[in-house]
Design an enzyme around this catalytic site. Structure first.
Site, mmCIF file in Angstrom:
data_model
loop_
_atom_site.group_PDB
_atom_site.id
_atom_site.type_symbol
_atom_site.label_atom_id
_atom_site.label_comp_id
_atom_site.label_asym_id
_atom_site.label_seq_id
_atom_site.Cartn_x
_atom_site.Cartn_y
_atom_site.Cartn_z
ATOM 1 N N LYS A 35 1.126 1.627 -1.122
ATOM 2 C CA LYS A 35 2.328 1.109 -1.775
ATOM 3 C C LYS A 35 1.868 0.126 -2.858
ATOM 4 C CE LYS A 35 6.050 0.373 0.730
ATOM 5 N NZ LYS A 35 7.076 -0.266 1.613
ATOM 6 N N GLU A 48 -6.612 2.788 7.812
ATOM 7 C CA GLU A 48 -5.353 2.030 7.813
ATOM 8 C C GLU A 48 -4.172 2.959 7.553
ATOM 9 O OE1 GLU A 48 -3.531 -0.175 8.851
ATOM 10 O OE2 GLU A 48 -3.909 -2.012 7.707
ATOM 11 N N ASP A 49 -2.984 2.560 8.042
ATOM 12 C CA ASP A 49 -1.798 3.395 7.833
ATOM 13 C C ASP A 49 -1.225 3.218 6.426
ATOM 14 O OD1 ASP A 49 -0.911 0.829 8.298
ATOM 15 O OD2 ASP A 49 0.655 1.378 9.736
ATOM 16 N N PHE A 85 11.139 1.680 2.395
ATOM 17 C CA PHE A 85 10.601 1.479 3.735
ATOM 18 C C PHE A 85 10.451 2.849 4.401
ATOM 19 C CE2 PHE A 85 10.210 0.332 8.143
ATOM 20 C CZ PHE A 85 9.345 -0.743 8.056
ATOM 21 N N VAL A 86 9.221 3.216 4.692
ATOM 22 C CA VAL A 86 8.931 4.552 5.212
ATOM 23 C C VAL A 86 8.511 4.490 6.668
ATOM 24 C CG1 VAL A 86 8.319 5.452 2.948
ATOM 25 C CG2 VAL A 86 6.538 4.473 4.386
ATOM 26 N N ASP A 105 6.088 2.634 11.601
ATOM 27 C CA ASP A 105 7.224 2.309 12.466
ATOM 28 C C ASP A 105 8.188 1.334 11.816
ATOM 29 O OD1 ASP A 105 5.502 -0.045 12.640
ATOM 30 O OD2 ASP A 105 6.745 -0.643 14.343
ATOM 31 N N ARG A 154 7.415 6.166 15.153
ATOM 32 C CA ARG A 154 6.010 6.545 14.994
ATOM 33 C C ARG A 154 5.789 8.030 15.292
ATOM 34 N NH1 ARG A 154 3.045 1.788 14.495
ATOM 35 N NH2 ARG A 154 3.760 -0.023 15.683
ATOM 36 N N ASP A 204 0.019 -2.345 1.340
ATOM 37 C CA ASP A 204 1.009 -2.810 0.364
ATOM 38 C C ASP A 204 0.432 -3.999 -0.398
ATOM 39 O OD1 ASP A 204 1.230 -4.591 2.500
ATOM 40 O OD2 ASP A 204 3.206 -3.890 3.074
#
Length: 230
Positions: free
Chosen positions: A168, A136-137, A197-198, A204, A210, A140
């Site tokens: 996060k 997973e990217d 927010f990264v 993205d 991206r 949160d």
């Protein structure tokens, strides 16, 4: 930070995320959290972790679209580490089955709503009786990963683990945390993420950013301007 051993994602109270704050000349990014060299180093450590702790996991499931860069670099690094350590491991190389899953994500927004139903599309391969590792990217609330994990178990997976690029933890959902604990789930991440927010390296905002070779903080005024247009 990059892990040296398989570990659970810590609770928010246990972690104070650090921001590198490296200047960058991209006009939409206020600061770089993790540059390309830091990402490469984290991937090497994660690859060693996969080889040493997840040697019996056969199926690897990148969650598209956000994890595509992280997953592609990680699985290739795993192959390299496995080949380098083949004599020490004293085992044959087990070919990975790599098959993507899709889940509801941020869309064009900046937060993940805990009240939204998560839609999951499972990988096309058979997972019945197999150990599966989700790639997973960013995690949160954890609700997306929880939904995918439940779906994989429902499809017959023997065990599900998780490796993520970013954690996060400040936004962790209590229900998701409880579920991971109940499943005694193996979880590791490359970096802790501040409550910003990264973007970059697959992450993205509205489908953009991206391609950035680093992970950075998107300028707040761009998010505000986008919100005003809606």
């Amino acid at each position: 930070r990059a892990p040296t051993e398989m570990s659970r994602i810590p609770d928010a109270d246990d972690v104070t995320p650090k921001v590198a704050g490296v200047p960058v000349d991209d006009p939409d990014v206020s600061s770089v959290l993790y540059d390309a060299n830091m990402i490469e180093g984290a991937l090497e450590q994660l690859a060693a972790l996969v080889v040493s702790h997840l040697g019996d996991f056969e199926v690897f499931v990148p969650v598209t679209t956000g994890a595509m860069m992280f997953a592609s670099d990680l699985v290739r690094s795993v192959y390299t580490v496995e080949r380098m350590l083949r004599e020490e491991l004293q085992r044959g190389y087990k070919r990975m089955v790599i098959s993507c899953a899709t889940c509801a994500s941020y869309g064009a927004g900046t937060t993940s709503d805990a009240n939204v139903e998560v839609e999951v599309r499972l990988p096309s391969c058979d997972v019945k009786g197999k150990r599966v590792c989700i790639l997973e990217d960013i995690i949160d609330t954890g609700r997306t990963v929880m939904a995918l994990t439940k779906a994989l178990y429902a499809a017959g997976a023997e065990e599900v683990a998780l490796i993520a690029l970013m954690d996060k933890s400040a936004r962790r959902d209590a229900e998701a945390t409880k579920y991971f604990e109940e499943k005694n789930m193996k979880i590791a991440c490359a970096f802790m993420c501040p409550d910003e927010f990264v973007v970059g390296y697959g992450l993205d905002y509205g489908g953009r950013y991206r391609e950035l070779p680093f992970i950075g903080v998107l300028k707040p005024e761009l998010i505000a301007a986008s919100a005003e247009k809606k």
